[in-house]
Motif scaffolding. Structure first.
Motif, PDB file in Angstrom:
ATOM      1  N   SER A 104      37.422  53.556  31.306  1.00  0.00           N
ATOM      2  CA  SER A 104      36.214  53.973  32.400  1.00  0.00           C
ATOM      3  C   SER A 104      35.910  52.799  33.267  1.00  0.00           C
ATOM      4  CB  SER A 104      35.059  54.510  31.707  1.00  0.00           C
ATOM      5  OG  SER A 104      34.465  53.552  30.837  1.00  0.00           O
ATOM      6  N   THR A 105      36.096  51.637  32.846  1.00  0.00           N
ATOM      7  CA  THR A 105      35.702  50.460  33.430  1.00  0.00           C
ATOM      8  C   THR A 105      37.052  49.917  34.072  1.00  0.00           C
ATOM      9  OG1 THR A 105      35.983  48.995  31.412  1.00  0.00           O
ATOM     10  CG2 THR A 105      33.918  50.051  31.767  1.00  0.00           C
ATOM     11  N   ILE A 106      38.026  50.401  33.866  1.00  0.00           N
ATOM     12  CA  ILE A 106      39.448  49.560  34.493  1.00  0.00           C
ATOM     13  C   ILE A 106      39.203  49.009  35.937  1.00  0.00           C
ATOM     14  CG2 ILE A 106      40.963  51.548  35.283  1.00  0.00           C
ATOM     15  CD1 ILE A 106      43.064  50.449  33.363  1.00  0.00           C
ATOM     16  N   ARG A 107      38.562  49.889  36.640  1.00  0.00           N
ATOM     17  CA  ARG A 107      38.353  49.422  38.251  1.00  0.00           C
ATOM     18  C   ARG A 107      37.471  48.212  38.324  1.00  0.00           C
ATOM     19  NH1 ARG A 107      39.879  54.609  37.897  1.00  0.00           N
ATOM     20  NH2 ARG A 107      41.378  55.403  39.249  1.00  0.00           N
ATOM     21  N   PHE A 108      36.797  47.936  37.488  1.00  0.00           N
ATOM     22  CA  PHE A 108      35.779  46.841  37.712  1.00  0.00           C
ATOM     23  C   PHE A 108      36.260  45.464  37.216  1.00  0.00           C
ATOM     24  CE2 PHE A 108      33.150  50.090  38.385  1.00  0.00           C
ATOM     25  CZ  PHE A 108      32.545  50.896  37.009  1.00  0.00           C
ATOM     26  N   SER A 109      36.142  44.464  38.126  1.00  0.00           N
ATOM     27  CA  SER A 109      36.534  43.005  37.909  1.00  0.00           C
ATOM     28  C   SER A 109      36.182  42.517  36.736  1.00  0.00           C
ATOM     29  CB  SER A 109      36.597  42.393  39.313  1.00  0.00           C
ATOM     30  OG  SER A 109      35.085  42.036  39.484  1.00  0.00           O
ATOM     31  N   SER A 110      34.844  42.875  36.561  1.00  0.00           N
ATOM     32  CA  SER A 110      34.268  42.161  35.202  1.00  0.00           C
ATOM     33  C   SER A 110      35.002  42.405  33.874  1.00  0.00           C
ATOM     34  CB  SER A 110      32.883  42.551  35.104  1.00  0.00           C
ATOM     35  OG  SER A 110      32.744  43.898  35.262  1.00  0.00           O
ATOM     36  N   SER A 111      35.593  43.509  34.011  1.00  0.00           N
ATOM     37  CA  SER A 111      36.435  43.906  32.676  1.00  0.00           C
ATOM     38  C   SER A 111      37.747  43.185  32.451  1.00  0.00           C
ATOM     39  CB  SER A 111      36.871  45.311  32.744  1.00  0.00           C
ATOM     40  OG  SER A 111      35.814  46.411  33.127  1.00  0.00           O
ATOM     41  N   TYR A 112      38.220  42.167  33.223  1.00  0.00           N
ATOM     42  CA  TYR A 112      39.164  41.389  33.247  1.00  0.00           C
ATOM     43  C   TYR A 112      38.966  39.910  32.751  1.00  0.00           C
ATOM     44  CZ  TYR A 112      41.614  45.211  35.345  1.00  0.00           C
ATOM     45  OH  TYR A 112      42.186  46.696  35.430  1.00  0.00           O
ATOM     46  N   ASP A 113      40.005  39.592  31.762  1.00  0.00           N
ATOM     47  CA  ASP A 113      39.623  38.164  30.980  1.00  0.00           C
ATOM     48  C   ASP A 113      40.150  36.795  31.700  1.00  0.00           C
ATOM     49  OD1 ASP A 113      40.438  40.084  28.396  1.00  0.00           O
ATOM     50  OD2 ASP A 113      38.254  39.419  28.768  1.00  0.00           O
ATOM     51  N   TYR A 114      41.215  37.333  32.531  1.00  0.00           N
ATOM     52  CA  TYR A 114      42.191  36.243  33.105  1.00  0.00           C
ATOM     53  C   TYR A 114      42.611  36.470  34.511  1.00  0.00           C
ATOM     54  CZ  TYR A 114      42.585  35.220  28.039  1.00  0.00           C
ATOM     55  OH  TYR A 114      42.313  34.940  26.781  1.00  0.00           O
ATOM     56  N   TRP A 115      42.598  35.587  35.463  1.00  0.00           N
ATOM     57  CA  TRP A 115      42.526  35.828  36.806  1.00  0.00           C
ATOM     58  C   TRP A 115      43.757  34.719  37.303  1.00  0.00           C
ATOM     59  CZ3 TRP A 115      40.810  39.717  39.752  1.00  0.00           C
ATOM     60  CH2 TRP A 115      39.808  40.469  39.082  1.00  0.00           C
ATOM     61  N   GLY A 116      44.683  35.185  38.234  1.00  0.00           N
ATOM     62  CA  GLY A 116      45.406  34.547  38.973  1.00  0.00           C
ATOM     63  C   GLY A 116      44.992  33.781  40.065  1.00  0.00           C
ATOM     64  N   GLN A 117      45.688  33.082  40.804  1.00  0.00           N
ATOM     65  CA  GLN A 117      44.866  32.178  42.152  1.00  0.00           C
ATOM     66  C   GLN A 117      44.872  32.840  43.306  1.00  0.00           C
ATOM     67  OE1 GLN A 117      48.109  31.929  41.216  1.00  0.00           O
ATOM     68  NE2 GLN A 117      48.981  31.578  43.166  1.00  0.00           N
ATOM     69  N   GLY A 118      45.641  34.028  43.332  1.00  0.00           N
ATOM     70  CA  GLY A 118      45.606  34.856  44.418  1.00  0.00           C
ATOM     71  C   GLY A 118      46.890  34.616  45.614  1.00  0.00           C
ATOM     72  N   THR A 119      47.285  35.502  46.181  1.00  0.00           N
ATOM     73  CA  THR A 119      48.363  35.400  47.235  1.00  0.00           C
ATOM     74  C   THR A 119      47.897  36.126  48.324  1.00  0.00           C
ATOM     75  OG1 THR A 119      50.742  35.579  47.494  1.00  0.00           O
ATOM     76  CG2 THR A 119      49.600  37.365  46.345  1.00  0.00           C
ATOM     77  N   LEU A 120      48.007  35.398  49.379  1.00  0.00           N
ATOM     78  CA  LEU A 120      47.525  36.082  50.871  1.00  0.00           C
ATOM     79  C   LEU A 120      48.654  37.248  51.581  1.00  0.00           C
ATOM     80  CD1 LEU A 120      45.606  36.222  53.198  1.00  0.00           C
ATOM     81  CD2 LEU A 120      46.456  34.371  54.049  1.00  0.00           C
ATOM     82  N   VAL A 121      48.194  38.184  51.546  1.00  0.00           N
ATOM     83  CA  VAL A 121      48.941  39.281  52.522  1.00  0.00           C
ATOM     84  C   VAL A 121      48.107  39.509  53.765  1.00  0.00           C
ATOM     85  CG1 VAL A 121      49.520  41.854  52.486  1.00  0.00           C
ATOM     86  CG2 VAL A 121      49.599  40.644  50.412  1.00  0.00           C
ATOM     87  N   THR A 122      49.019  39.208  54.926  1.00  0.00           N
ATOM     88  CA  THR A 122      48.447  39.727  56.080  1.00  0.00           C
ATOM     89  C   THR A 122      49.267  40.703  56.996  1.00  0.00           C
ATOM     90  OG1 THR A 122      47.633  37.267  56.403  1.00  0.00           O
ATOM     91  CG2 THR A 122      47.986  38.592  58.311  1.00  0.00           C
ATOM     92  N   VAL A 123      48.823  41.668  57.141  1.00  0.00           N
ATOM     93  CA  VAL A 123      49.405  42.524  57.940  1.00  0.00           C
ATOM     94  C   VAL A 123      48.965  42.817  59.476  1.00  0.00           C
ATOM     95  CG1 VAL A 123      50.065  45.166  57.869  1.00  0.00           C
ATOM     96  CG2 VAL A 123      49.512  43.969  55.842  1.00  0.00           C
ATOM     97  N   SER A 124      50.155  42.560  60.333  1.00  0.00           N
ATOM     98  CA  SER A 124      49.792  42.410  61.818  1.00  0.00           C
ATOM     99  C   SER A 124      49.736  43.976  62.419  1.00  0.00           C
ATOM    100  CB  SER A 124      50.497  41.390  62.435  1.00  0.00           C
ATOM    101  OG  SER A 124      51.827  41.896  62.373  1.00  0.00           O
ATOM    102  N   SER A 125      49.036  44.266  63.410  1.00  0.00           N
ATOM    103  CA  SER A 125      49.208  45.637  64.122  1.00  0.00           C
ATOM    104  C   SER A 125      50.145  45.467  65.412  1.00  0.00           C
ATOM    105  CB  SER A 125      47.898  45.863  64.454  1.00  0.00           C
ATOM    106  OG  SER A 125      47.365  44.892  65.516  1.00  0.00           O
TER     107      SER A 125
END
Length: 125
Positions: A104-125
């Motif tokens: 029931s909490t799978i959509r909450f970021s606080s439920s996760y213990d480890y995080w990656g640094q992120g990757t940028l996605v840019t979609v142009s119109s």
């Protein structure tokens, strides 16, 4: 567990990208793996998750029918196949891992213990 996200980039609307997240440090086969995203000026939001133990996947409404989360336990990697991209999909995409999670909490970021640094996605119109 250390997570390294890659595979973001610039794409035109209607195009596809497939970010990946590589885990290291220990086996993550029993973990729930998730993808979140954060657009400029907005809060981080849930995109998709995969529960290895149950073999189930979960998607945000905005991702259903366009995005697919998959994992390769042998390679400790999780992917997010994104098709039919829209400008509103532009964001930094983060992968995350949870050792134990209540569904029931799978959509909450606080439920996760480890995080990656992120990757940028840019979609142009």
């Amino acid at each position: 567990v250390q997570l390294q996200a890659s595979g973001g980039g610039l794409v035109q609307a209607g195009g596809s990208l497939r970010p990946s997240c590589a885990a290291s440090g220990r086996t993550y086969s029993g973990y729930t793996m998730g993808w979140f995203r954060q657009a400029p000026g907005k809060e981080r939001e849930f995109v998709a998750a995969n529960r290895w133990s149950a073999g189930t996947t979960y998607y945000a409404d905005s991702a259903k029918g366009r995005f697919t989360i998959s994992r390769d336990n042998a390679k400790n990697t999780v992917h997010l196949q994104m098709n039919s991209l829209k400008p509103e999909d532009t964001a930094v995409y983060y992968c995350a891992a949870a050792q134990r999670i209540i569904v029931s909490t799978i959509r909450f970021s606080s439920s996760y213990d480890y995080w990656g640094q992120g990757t940028l996605v840019t979609v142009s119109s």
